[in-house]
Write an enzyme that holds these catalytic residues in place. Structure first.
Site, short mmCIF file in Angstrom:
data_model
loop_
_atom_site.label_atom_id
_atom_site.label_comp_id
_atom_site.label_asym_id
_atom_site.label_seq_id
_atom_site.Cartn_x
_atom_site.Cartn_y
_atom_site.Cartn_z
N THR A 80 0.84 -1.20 0.00
CA THR A 80 0.00 0.00 0.00
C THR A 80 0.88 1.26 0.00
O THR A 80 0.61 2.22 -0.72
CB THR A 80 -0.90 0.00 1.26
OG1 THR A 80 -1.48 -1.31 1.41
CG2 THR A 80 -1.99 1.04 1.18
N TRP A 81 1.93 1.21 0.79
CA TRP A 81 2.86 2.35 0.89
C TRP A 81 3.59 2.57 -0.44
O TRP A 81 3.68 3.70 -0.93
CB TRP A 81 3.85 2.06 2.01
CG TRP A 81 4.62 3.24 2.52
CD1 TRP A 81 4.35 4.57 2.29
CD2 TRP A 81 5.78 3.21 3.35
NE1 TRP A 81 5.27 5.35 2.93
CE2 TRP A 81 6.17 4.55 3.59
CE3 TRP A 81 6.54 2.17 3.93
CZ2 TRP A 81 7.28 4.87 4.38
CZ3 TRP A 81 7.64 2.51 4.72
CH2 TRP A 81 8.00 3.83 4.94
N HIS A 138 1.21 -9.37 -6.73
CA HIS A 138 1.81 -10.21 -5.68
C HIS A 138 2.39 -11.49 -6.32
O HIS A 138 2.88 -12.36 -5.61
CB HIS A 138 0.76 -10.64 -4.65
CG HIS A 138 0.41 -9.59 -3.64
ND1 HIS A 138 1.31 -8.66 -3.17
CD2 HIS A 138 -0.76 -9.34 -2.99
CE1 HIS A 138 0.71 -7.89 -2.27
NE2 HIS A 138 -0.54 -8.27 -2.16
N ARG A 160 10.06 -6.96 3.14
CA ARG A 160 9.96 -6.57 4.55
C ARG A 160 10.46 -7.73 5.40
O ARG A 160 10.45 -8.89 4.94
CB ARG A 160 8.49 -6.28 4.88
CG ARG A 160 8.27 -5.60 6.20
CD ARG A 160 6.80 -5.34 6.44
NE ARG A 160 6.61 -4.55 7.65
CZ ARG A 160 5.45 -4.38 8.24
NH1 ARG A 160 4.35 -4.92 7.73
NH2 ARG A 160 5.36 -3.65 9.33
N ARG A 294 -2.47 -0.60 9.82
CA ARG A 294 -2.58 -1.11 11.19
C ARG A 294 -1.70 -0.28 12.10
O ARG A 294 -2.18 0.62 12.77
CB ARG A 294 -2.21 -2.61 11.21
CG ARG A 294 -2.54 -3.31 12.51
CD ARG A 294 -2.10 -4.76 12.46
NE ARG A 294 -0.66 -4.89 12.37
CZ ARG A 294 0.15 -5.06 13.41
NH1 ARG A 294 -0.34 -5.14 14.62
NH2 ARG A 294 1.46 -5.16 13.23
N LYS A 295 -0.40 -0.56 12.09
CA LYS A 295 0.52 0.24 12.92
C LYS A 295 1.60 0.90 12.08
O LYS A 295 2.09 1.97 12.41
CB LYS A 295 1.18 -0.64 13.98
CG LYS A 295 0.27 -1.00 15.12
CD LYS A 295 1.08 -1.61 16.26
CE LYS A 295 0.18 -2.17 17.34
NZ LYS A 295 0.92 -3.04 18.25
N GLY A 296 2.05 0.18 11.04
CA GLY A 296 3.09 0.73 10.17
C GLY A 296 4.41 0.97 10.87
O GLY A 296 5.08 1.96 10.65
P1 A3P Z 1 1.42 -3.56 9.97
O1 A3P Z 1 0.35 -4.60 9.94
O2 A3P Z 1 2.71 -4.07 10.54
O3 A3P Z 1 1.00 -2.29 10.59
P2 A3P Z 1 0.51 -4.23 2.57
O4 A3P Z 1 0.30 -2.84 2.14
O5 A3P Z 1 1.53 -4.99 1.76
O6 A3P Z 1 -0.76 -4.96 2.76
O7 A3P Z 1 1.23 -4.15 4.00
C1 A3P Z 1 0.52 -3.66 5.09
C2 A3P Z 1 1.48 -3.16 6.14
O8 A3P Z 1 1.99 -1.88 5.74
C3 A3P Z 1 0.77 -2.93 7.45
O9 A3P Z 1 1.77 -3.18 8.45
C4 A3P Z 1 0.39 -1.47 7.35
O10 A3P Z 1 0.13 -0.87 8.58
C5 A3P Z 1 1.64 -0.90 6.70
N1 A3P Z 1 1.40 0.37 6.01
C6 A3P Z 1 0.34 0.73 5.27
N2 A3P Z 1 0.48 1.98 4.81
C7 A3P Z 1 1.66 2.44 5.27
C8 A3P Z 1 2.34 3.70 5.14
N3 A3P Z 1 1.82 4.70 4.46
N4 A3P Z 1 3.54 3.81 5.73
C9 A3P Z 1 4.09 2.78 6.44
N5 A3P Z 1 3.47 1.58 6.60
C10 A3P Z 1 2.28 1.40 6.03
#
Ligand code: A3P
Length: 326
Positions: A80-81, A138, A160, A294-296
């Site tokens: 997502t990031w 993916h 990651r 979630r927490k990031g």
């Molecule tokens: P956590 O569950 O550890 O918080 P994906 O996007 O591949 O599904 O990964 C999701 C993870 O990226 C989650 O981690 C989410 O919180 C984190 N995430 C989403 N957006 C983010 C952002 N803008 N910056 C940093 N982390 C982010």
């Protein structure tokens, strides 16, 4: 959309019936295809729908253009990031990002997943229009549709650390589960993850495939790391922008454009923006876009995993990566 799904399921029925199956979390069966595990059929909502039929159909039907740029990742690795950062970089002249971000920026009104769709779930089901050739996947490197490699498309991979990925996956799937089923226990998720039996796992093989490709074809595959972006976002975002063909000019850097993009795509900003909107798809469950935030944080897994679990995961990681610089 439902009709299309049925056609695809029917088309690959025989092929799927020959695959090795494994019962896993929440009574979901995973199917092994080309060395990785997938769901079968279509489940929940399109974005979490990485089914074996969807992968097969993408391999058969998807044709990449040489100018396309693919954002690749294992689930829960920062997809997502990466989508948000790449979209913001590519579209930075179209929207004012600086102080008091333009309220019309798509990243503040829609999900990054709407801005950069997955080829294996959205492309043939929804036919969205792609922004500036940015697409996500993916699919493991060795299973990518042939045209992505042969037409020399650029690929950006985000990796990651496995401990944080495991916790992120575990929490995510427990949030998606039906209210009637009991939550998956961490011990069970851990055991299967270590064995490599997880959605689009083995996790390590997914990473290794792209890491090796980035070493063999560095002009075509850029390998990024979630933890490194957290540590030094400025440097990593500049690297990303250059690789995808939108380098920052000296003037832009001096004007703080890199920092503006980092701020716009920050966890705080995007999680706030995604509190209100919903997945655009018609879904059996009302999955909020908020679920992707979630927490990031780096290292949150230490709040969940036991010392023994950490040791086991570290050992597997060391053995699997076998000296590869990851
Ligand atoms: P956590 O569950 O550890 O918080 P994906 O996007 O591949 O599904 O990964 C999701 C993870 O990226 C989650 O981690 C989410 O919180 C984190 N995430 C989403 N957006 C983010 C952002 N803008 N910056 C940093 N982390 C982010």
């Amino acid at each position: 959309r439902k009709a299309k799904m049925s056609v695809i399921i029917e088309r690959y029925k025989d092929k799927v019936s020959t695959l090795t199956k494994q019962e896993t979390w929440m009574n979901r069966r995973l199917y092994e295809y080309q060395g990785f595990w997938y769901h079968q059929g279509f489940w929940y909502q399109s974005r979490a729908n990485f089914s074996v039929e969807a992968i097969m159909a993408t391999q058969d039907d998807f044709t990449a253009k040489s100018t396309d740029i693919f954002l690749a990742s294992h689930p829960k690795s920062g997809t997502t990031w990466l989508k948000a950062l790449s979209f913001a970089i590519v579209n930075r002249t179209n929207f004012i990002i600086g102080t008091g971000s333009s309220p019309t920026h798509p990243l503040l009104t829609t999900s990054p997943h709407d801005c950069v769709p997955f080829i294996e779930t959205d492309s043939f089901l929804n036919n969205p229009s792609y922004a500036n050739g940015l697409m996500a996947t993916h699919i493991p490197y060795t299973s990518l549709p042939e045209s992505i490699i042969s037409s020399g498309c650029r690929i950006v991979y985000i990796c990651r650390n496995p401990k944080d990925v495991l916790i992120s996956v575990w929490v995510f799937f427990n949030k998606l589960k039906d209210n009637s089923s009991t939550p998956m226990k961490l011990e069970d998720a851990f055991e299967l993850f270590c064995k490599g039996i997880s959605l689009i796992g083995p996790f390590w093989d997914h990473v290794i495939g792209y890491r090796k490709a980035s070493l063999e074809r560095p002009d075509k595959v850029l390998f990024l790391n979630y933890d490194k972006i957290q540590k030094d976002p400025n440097n990593e975002v500049k690297k990303l922008a250059k690789f995808i063909g939108y380098p920052f000019t000296e003037e832009e850097e001096a004007a703080g454009e890199v920092e503006n993009i980092i701020k716009l795509c920050s966890f705080e900003k995007l999680s706030e923006a995604n509190k209100t909107n919903k997945d655009g798809d018609v879904t059996p469950k009302d999955v909020s876009n908020e679920i992707y935030f979630r927490k990031g944080k780096v290292g949150d897994s230490t709040n969940y995993l036991t010392t023994e679990m950490i040791e086991i995961l570290d050992k597997i990681t060391e053995e699997k990566y076998n000296g590869l610089d990851i």
